[in-house]
Structure formats: C-alpha cells, structure tokens
Design a protein around this motif. Sequence first.
Motif, short mmCIF file in Angstrom:
data_model
loop_
_atom_site.label_atom_id
_atom_site.label_comp_id
_atom_site.label_asym_id
_atom_site.label_seq_id
_atom_site.Cartn_x
_atom_site.Cartn_y
_atom_site.Cartn_z
N GLY A 77 5.38 -7.82 -26.75
CA GLY A 77 4.51 -9.03 -26.46
C GLY A 77 5.23 -10.33 -26.47
N ALA A 78 6.35 -10.60 -27.42
CA ALA A 78 7.23 -11.79 -27.10
C ALA A 78 8.13 -11.52 -25.92
CB ALA A 78 8.14 -11.55 -28.24
N PHE A 79 8.41 -10.45 -25.66
CA PHE A 79 9.00 -10.55 -24.16
C PHE A 79 8.35 -10.98 -23.13
CE2 PHE A 79 10.87 -8.24 -20.37
CZ PHE A 79 12.25 -8.78 -20.59
N VAL A 80 7.08 -10.52 -23.26
CA VAL A 80 6.10 -11.12 -21.87
C VAL A 80 6.13 -12.94 -22.10
CG1 VAL A 80 3.65 -11.25 -21.07
CG2 VAL A 80 5.07 -8.82 -21.71
N LEU A 83 9.08 -14.33 -20.74
CA LEU A 83 8.95 -14.44 -19.30
C LEU A 83 8.19 -15.58 -18.81
CD1 LEU A 83 9.36 -10.59 -18.40
CD2 LEU A 83 11.21 -12.53 -18.31
N MET A 84 6.98 -15.66 -19.46
CA MET A 84 6.17 -16.58 -19.12
C MET A 84 6.54 -18.15 -19.44
SD MET A 84 2.38 -15.29 -20.70
CE MET A 84 1.79 -16.81 -20.51
N SER A 85 7.42 -18.30 -20.31
CA SER A 85 7.75 -19.58 -20.73
C SER A 85 8.97 -19.78 -19.71
CB SER A 85 8.54 -19.63 -21.88
OG SER A 85 9.73 -18.94 -22.10
N LEU A 86 9.83 -18.95 -19.18
CA LEU A 86 10.83 -19.15 -18.03
C LEU A 86 9.97 -19.52 -16.77
CD1 LEU A 86 13.46 -16.19 -18.72
CD2 LEU A 86 13.51 -18.63 -19.19
N GLU A 87 8.85 -18.79 -16.46
CA GLU A 87 8.17 -19.36 -15.26
C GLU A 87 7.81 -20.76 -15.47
OE1 GLU A 87 4.65 -16.97 -14.94
OE2 GLU A 87 5.79 -15.75 -13.41
N MET A 88 7.22 -21.21 -16.82
CA MET A 88 6.80 -22.65 -16.73
C MET A 88 8.11 -23.45 -16.64
SD MET A 88 4.09 -21.90 -19.45
CE MET A 88 3.17 -23.75 -19.57
N ILE A 172 8.58 -24.82 -23.15
CA ILE A 172 9.60 -24.71 -24.32
C ILE A 172 8.96 -24.27 -25.69
CG2 ILE A 172 11.05 -26.38 -25.83
CD1 ILE A 172 11.48 -27.95 -23.11
N ILE A 173 7.73 -24.68 -25.89
CA ILE A 173 7.05 -23.96 -27.10
C ILE A 173 6.86 -22.59 -27.01
CG2 ILE A 173 4.59 -24.37 -28.42
CD1 ILE A 173 6.28 -26.76 -28.74
N LEU A 174 6.47 -22.18 -25.78
CA LEU A 174 6.26 -20.59 -25.67
C LEU A 174 7.68 -20.05 -25.72
CD1 LEU A 174 3.99 -19.65 -22.74
CD2 LEU A 174 3.55 -19.43 -25.05
N LEU A 175 8.64 -20.59 -25.26
CA LEU A 175 10.15 -20.21 -25.60
C LEU A 175 10.40 -19.98 -27.01
CD1 LEU A 175 12.52 -19.03 -23.78
CD2 LEU A 175 13.34 -21.41 -24.15
N ALA A 176 10.19 -21.10 -27.75
CA ALA A 176 10.32 -21.12 -29.10
C ALA A 176 9.47 -19.95 -29.89
CB ALA A 176 10.11 -22.28 -29.57
N ILE A 177 8.28 -19.65 -29.52
CA ILE A 177 7.52 -18.95 -29.99
C ILE A 177 7.83 -17.25 -29.84
CG2 ILE A 177 5.05 -17.60 -29.96
CD1 ILE A 177 3.97 -20.37 -29.47
#
Length: 179
Positions: A77-80, A83-88, A172-177
């Motif tokens: 789940g963290a990997f998905v 990837l979403m954070s990279l998109e953003m 960035i927050i998602l990347l940290a999460i």
Amino acid sequence: MSGFDFQQFLSAFIVLFAVIDIIGSIPIILDLKQKGRSVNAPKATLIAFALLLGFFYAGDMMLRLFQVDIASFAVAGAFVIFLMSLEMILDVEIFTGPIKEATLVPLVFPLLAGAGAFTTLLSLRAEYAPINIVLALVLNMVWVYIVLKLTDRIEHMLGKGGIYVIRKFFGIILLAISA
C-alpha cells in the motif's frame, strides 16, 4: 443491540476517521479530477465499505491463506501511495491505462481501504465489540460519501492555482507517509 457501548463506538469512529483520512484525501481527489479521471462517490463509498467490512470479518484468514503478513501488505500500500506522490510532485502520470475512472485505484485502494485501515480494523476487533466497530465504520463511510460529493464545490472555491499549490504540498505529505 447487544454489546453496544457508546464509548467504544466513539473511540472506534475517531481512530477510523484518522486512518481513513478522507479530509486529507481531498487534494488527491481533486488532482485525479484535474487529470480527467472521474470519481463515482456512491460506488467508491460502497466498494470501500464492502472491502473494509469483508476484511474486518475475514482479513486474518485471507492473509494467512495467501501467506502474507500485515507488514508486507502495508508495504504494498505504501508503494502505491509513493507512486501517487510522485505523480503529484513531478506532474507525471504513472497510473495510466484504458480506464479513465479513479474510483477503484487509487481512491478505494489504497486511500480509503488501504493497509492502514485494514490493520486498524484488526486491532480494534481485538479490543471492542464488533457492533461498535461496524457502526463506527458506517458513520465513517457516510463522511466519505459527503466529502466525495462535495469535492466539485471545493475545487470551485480553491480555483486552479489553489489546487496546484495544494497538490504539490500534499504530494510531499504523501511521500512522507509512504516512507
């Protein structure tokens, strides 16, 4: 209702509200809509509820059947989310394909019904009566539905510039999460 306890219900609701974090998902939902990916609020809510309820009752058995521990599930789940954070952050599109709807992936899984919510449900089940957890989950799904239905209004209020800034910040927050 045998076993109902308001304190357990309230506690389970607050914990699930924090983990599902529909308010924190608003920028992600707006980002998906900006990319032309539709979000079906009733469908997302019902599927997320069904997945969470199913995992609540059969999660341990299902993970044992596939010989997957909860930690490995959380990493997936963290990997998905990574990837979403990279998109953003990078303004790239990683989740592509013929389906232009974002209801199932990434909205339902991993955002609404992800590893964190699954793990939390298993933990709550060990401490609280099932009726309190299920009712707390139902109330959380009502909130999810309301927020998903109101994202168009939120988008209109913020405008394109506001959405762009929020998208970068929450990327960035998602990347940290995910880390």
